[in-house]
Design an enzyme around this catalytic site. Structure first.
Site, PDB file in Angstrom:
ATOM      1  N   GLY A 195      45.322 -15.049  35.569  1.00 60.08           N
ATOM      2  CA  GLY A 195      45.387 -15.458  37.248  1.00 60.08           C
ATOM      3  C   GLY A 195      45.348 -16.850  37.400  1.00 60.08           C
ATOM      4  O   GLY A 195      45.375 -16.821  38.914  1.00 60.08           O
ATOM      5  N   ASN A 205      52.600 -11.959  35.948  1.00 58.97           N
ATOM      6  CA  ASN A 205      52.209 -11.201  37.180  1.00 58.97           C
ATOM      7  C   ASN A 205      51.988 -11.726  38.282  1.00 58.97           C
ATOM      8  O   ASN A 205      52.519 -12.034  39.287  1.00 58.97           O
ATOM      9  CB  ASN A 205      51.187 -10.055  36.530  1.00 58.97           C
ATOM     10  CG  ASN A 205      50.977  -8.944  37.511  1.00 58.97           C
ATOM     11  OD1 ASN A 205      50.718  -7.785  37.219  1.00 58.97           O
ATOM     12  ND2 ASN A 205      51.016  -9.107  38.850  1.00 58.97           N
ATOM     13  N   THR A 206      50.730 -12.514  38.017  1.00 53.80           N
ATOM     14  CA  THR A 206      50.102 -13.112  39.274  1.00 53.80           C
ATOM     15  C   THR A 206      51.123 -14.253  39.752  1.00 53.80           C
ATOM     16  O   THR A 206      51.239 -14.301  41.234  1.00 53.80           O
ATOM     17  CB  THR A 206      48.796 -13.988  38.876  1.00 53.80           C
ATOM     18  OG1 THR A 206      48.119 -13.053  38.420  1.00 53.80           O
ATOM     19  CG2 THR A 206      48.060 -14.342  40.246  1.00 53.80           C
ATOM     20  N   LYS A 232      49.585  -2.225  25.895  1.00 52.39           N
ATOM     21  CA  LYS A 232      49.062  -3.475  25.720  1.00 52.39           C
ATOM     22  C   LYS A 232      47.329  -3.464  25.611  1.00 52.39           C
ATOM     23  O   LYS A 232      46.617  -2.999  26.679  1.00 52.39           O
ATOM     24  CB  LYS A 232      49.534  -4.355  26.927  1.00 52.39           C
ATOM     25  CG  LYS A 232      48.842  -5.663  26.789  1.00 52.39           C
ATOM     26  CD  LYS A 232      49.345  -6.297  28.339  1.00 52.39           C
ATOM     27  CE  LYS A 232      48.430  -7.718  28.588  1.00 52.39           C
ATOM     28  NZ  LYS A 232      48.468  -8.196  30.029  1.00 52.39           N
ATOM     29  N   ALA A 262      49.594 -14.140  30.343  1.00 59.89           N
ATOM     30  CA  ALA A 262      48.298 -14.785  31.287  1.00 59.89           C
ATOM     31  C   ALA A 262      48.351 -16.182  31.408  1.00 59.89           C
ATOM     32  O   ALA A 262      48.524 -17.201  30.460  1.00 59.89           O
ATOM     33  CB  ALA A 262      46.989 -14.554  30.665  1.00 59.89           C
ATOM     34  N   GLY A 263      48.075 -16.828  32.740  1.00 64.96           N
ATOM     35  CA  GLY A 263      48.289 -18.155  32.768  1.00 64.96           C
ATOM     36  C   GLY A 263      49.435 -18.820  33.379  1.00 64.96           C
ATOM     37  O   GLY A 263      49.400 -19.776  33.846  1.00 64.96           O
TER      38      GLY A 263
END
Lengths: 64, 255, 417
Positions: B156, B204-205, B95, B182-183
């Site tokens: 994040g 992830n976050t 990635k 992301a986000g």
């Protein structure tokens, strides 16, 4: 002196294998880069660290 | 129903890509299991002699590793990190993420295109993380990318589909799988992206910051599956497309 | 096959007539229509396979009213939705389709309608296409304009106020070679802001040359995307090579042309399948060349000189309107041209819904603009027409009519760079 992961160490003259034996790195889980060139595991016995070498020992960590 | 996600010739049943950052290694197995994840991302960092544990020992067998190039600020650094990751002997997925901006961590599309071209040429399955711009996405396709991974919101931030309109354009115009990365902060946002036609979701976050990580992993799995099914079933009507003409438009036609 | 197309001229020699009949009746004496002729460039492209596999899979009867309703409710029209809109099941939804199409047209084109005129500079043709007035066995008056005559015609057209011209020839490489067409383009650039070409398909380097001469837009009609049907209609000549024709637009773009136009001649084969393939030809090429301008035409068959029994078969005005609305909903950004083959009433109605370009002051004959525009007789110095037109309005009339419909006629908005 050789810079390993940012730290100056008096390991010039040693082979990579000799240096690694003094550490607790798990050789299966790391890759070594010497002066921005990847060193293959089969060459660890032959590569002799030189004064001024920059060595990076890397492994996987968590990340997104 | 046979509905596989295909990335660089590899087939996956799961459409949820799990991040492994910012939480305990002991939770990885449960997260993978409850999320049904078949792909997990990793980062490459300087090895620490004091740490006895290695993340690879915590990832279940059969899960595809997706190393990222986080930390790279330009194409050359990303290429260097990708090569190190491949040397670690865990496949040829990468990635690509290149950030020149330390505050918002926004990806640099131009450098990402350069890195993608080099790495695709070296046989990597390249999954570039990018700011959702159609021209850049087309360049990434031409550079040899295997998927496109547009951001939904700053990494994040858990802010959801802030770039929704632009991601929809990529879904409509690009033939590669579009993986929203992301986000994404909540399962409902993941579901919405999948309803739009995204091929997969990466998060992830949102999991790392949840009170109960395995439970949140299960929630994401269900949300992604629900969104996918809704997309495949063909969403229903959107009302109110504007008022009707008072006179028929087709009155002039002859039989 | 039905022989409504075949007409024998009394002027053909016995041998010529025999050869013509053999071509018409014995497929084995015709050349392989899938095989390139010497000199034809073969580009490697995946577009044809994509378009044809979709077309072959398409069964219009399979779609239901529910599929059509679903298609109209979607924000973005998928290929499946488009197939439903082209199907017989969509016929009762024509008014809803027109409303949606008008909305999409407005979003992308506002209320503008572009106006252009075609200029035929030669009607020699080396092909036997059975439905075409220029076909090499049809006994018509042949003509090729000299550069002086071309310039004379262009002056007359430019004086009428026209800024965009489409140069056409019959498909004869020997009578109207690339150099000749290039010279005509150079002249056209003196009088017009925008020069389009509708000529026989050529190679990439020849498109590049013509672009350098001033042409910017290439129109090639595939006639029908059904290769087997195509074979039975294009019996002789280089035009018989179906795949070379298919890749013409892509070669034109590779040669530097700004835009390309597409069409099937509706009525030659299954019109729903041909409409699907035409639009997908645009769709896939647009994805590959996102900077290119693309437009669709939607001609129906018309009677020709010496054969007035040629007609658009099952493509009535309602079917044509359905196709045009489906085109607009599936490809909202694409130009749609409606030619003077259609009536003034149809064209007035369709520009309010979906069409964005119409021709005016049209002649499909050779060298007859002066007589048509001014009534001045030119004696024998005219070549016969390709087909009968239906809407013969002049530019002034067209401009006025479009304005009166509340639309804005545009002669050209292109900045030549």
């Amino acid at each position: 002196m050789v810079k390993v992961n940012g730290e100056l160490l008096p390991v010039d003259g040693k082979t990579l294998s000799e240096y690694l034996e003094t550490t607790s790195f798990d050789i299966r889980r790391i890759v070594i880069e010497r002066n921005e060139e990847i060193v293959s595991k089969s060459a660890y016995n032959d590569v002799i660290l030189q004064d001024g070498d920059i060595v990076e020992v890397v492994s996987f960590v968590g990340g997104g | 129903m046979d509905d596989k996600l295909i990335i660089g010739g590899h087939e996956f049943n799961s459409r949820f890509i799990l991040g492994s950052g910012k939480y305990s290694l002991n939770l990885i197995e449960a997260a993978v299991r409850d999320a049904g994840a078949e792909i997990i991302t990793l980062a490459v960092r300087r090895a620490n002699t004091k740490e006895k544990e290695n993340i690879l020992d915590f990832i279940p067998e059969g899960v595809t590793l997706l190393p990222n190039t986080s930390g790279a600020r330009n194409a050359e650094e990303a290429v260097r990190i990708a090569r190190l990751a491949r040397e670690l002997g865990c496949g040829n997925f990468v990635k690509v993420e290149i950030m020149r901006d330390a505050k918002y961590l926004l990806p640099d599309n131009a450098e990402t295109i350069r890195a993608t071209e080099i790495l695709a040429g070296e046989g990597f399955v390249v999954m570039p993380y990018m700011y959702p711009d159609l021209n850049a996405a087309r360049d990434l396709v031409n550079a040899g990318a295997a998927t496109i991974m547009p951001l939904a919101a700053p990494i994040g931030s858990n802010k959801g589909l802030a770039t929704k309109e632009f991601i929809q354009i990529l879904i409509d115009e690009i033939d590669l799988p579009i993986i929203v990365d992301a986000g994404i902060g909540k399962p409902s946002q993941a579901c919405e992206a999948m309803e739009m036609g995204a091929a997969a979701i990466m998060a992830n976050t949102a999991l790392a910051t949840a009170g109960n990580l395995p439970l949140m992993a299960a929630a994401f799995r269900q949300a992604v599956e629900a969104g996918r099914k809704a997309y495949l079933s063909g969403l229903g009507r959107v009302l109110a497309r504007g008022s009707s003409a008072s006179d028929p438009l087709t009155g002039f036609l002859r039989d | 096959m039905d022989n409504q197309y075949f007409v024998d001229s009394g002027n053909l020699s016995a041998e010529a007539l025999e050869r013509k009949h053999r071509l018409e009746n014995d497929p084995s004496c015709r050349k392989n229509h899938m095989e390139y002729l010497p000199g034809m460039e073969e580009i490697k492209s995946d577009i044809r396979e994509k378009v044809i596999s979709q077309m072959n899979e398409y069964s219009p009867e399979k779609y239901t009213a529910k599929d059509v309703r679903t298609a109209l409710e979607h924000d973005t029209c998928s290929i499946e939705d488009f197939k439903a809109l082209l199907s017989p099941a969509a016929a009762p939804f024509l008014e809803q389709m027109a409303e949606r199409a008008r909305l999409e047209t407005g979003k992308h084109f506002g209320n503008t309608v572009y106006v252009f005129t075609p200029l035929y500079i030669a009607n020699y043709c080396e092909n036997y296409c059975v439905y075409c007035g220029f076909n090499c066995y049809n006994h018509i008056k042949r003509m090729k304009l000299s550069m002086e005559q071309i310039e004379h015609e262009m002056k007359i057209i430019a004086d009428s106020g026209m800024e965009e011209i489409l140069i056409l020839t019959g498909e004869s490489r020997s009578q109207s070679d690339v150099k000749y067409i290039g010279e005509a383009c150079k002249l056209a650039r003196k009088y017009f802001r925008m020069v389009g070409l509708e000529i026989y398909p050529v190679n990439t380097d020849e498109y590049r040359y013509l672009h350098e001469c001033g042409a910017d837009y290439v129109t090639v009609f595939q006639e029908t995307y059904d290769a087997e049907k195509y074979e039975t209609l294009h019996l002789l000549g280089h035009k018989r090579v179906w795949p070379y024709r298919f890749d013409a637009q892509e070669r034109a773009l590779l040669g530097g042309m700004r835009g390309v136009a597409f069409s099937a001649l509706l009525g030659l084969s299954d019109f729903r399948k041909d409409a699907l393939a035409s639009a997908l030809h645009v769709y896939y090429l647009q994805r590959k060349y996102p900077y290119a301008e693309m437009s669709l035409s939607c001609p129906r068959l018309r009677p020709i000189l010496n054969n007035d029994s040629i007609n658009p078969h099952d493509v009535g005005e309602k079917q044509l309107c359905q196709i045009i609305c489906a085109y607009r909903i599936f490809l909202p950004y694409v130009g749609i041209t409606v030619s003077s083959r259609e009536s003034a009433e149809f064209r007035n109605g369709i520009v309010k819904i979906a069409a964005t370009k119409v021709s005016a002051g049209v002649s499909t004959g050779i060298g007859d603009h002066e007589s048509k525009y001014s009534g001045k007789e030119s004696g024998d110095a005219e070549g016969d027409e390709q087909f009968e037109i239906c809407d013969s309005r002049s530019l002034d009339r067209m401009y006025k009519d479009i304005s009166e419909e509340g639309l804005q006629p545009v002669l050209n908005d292109y900045l030549y760079v």
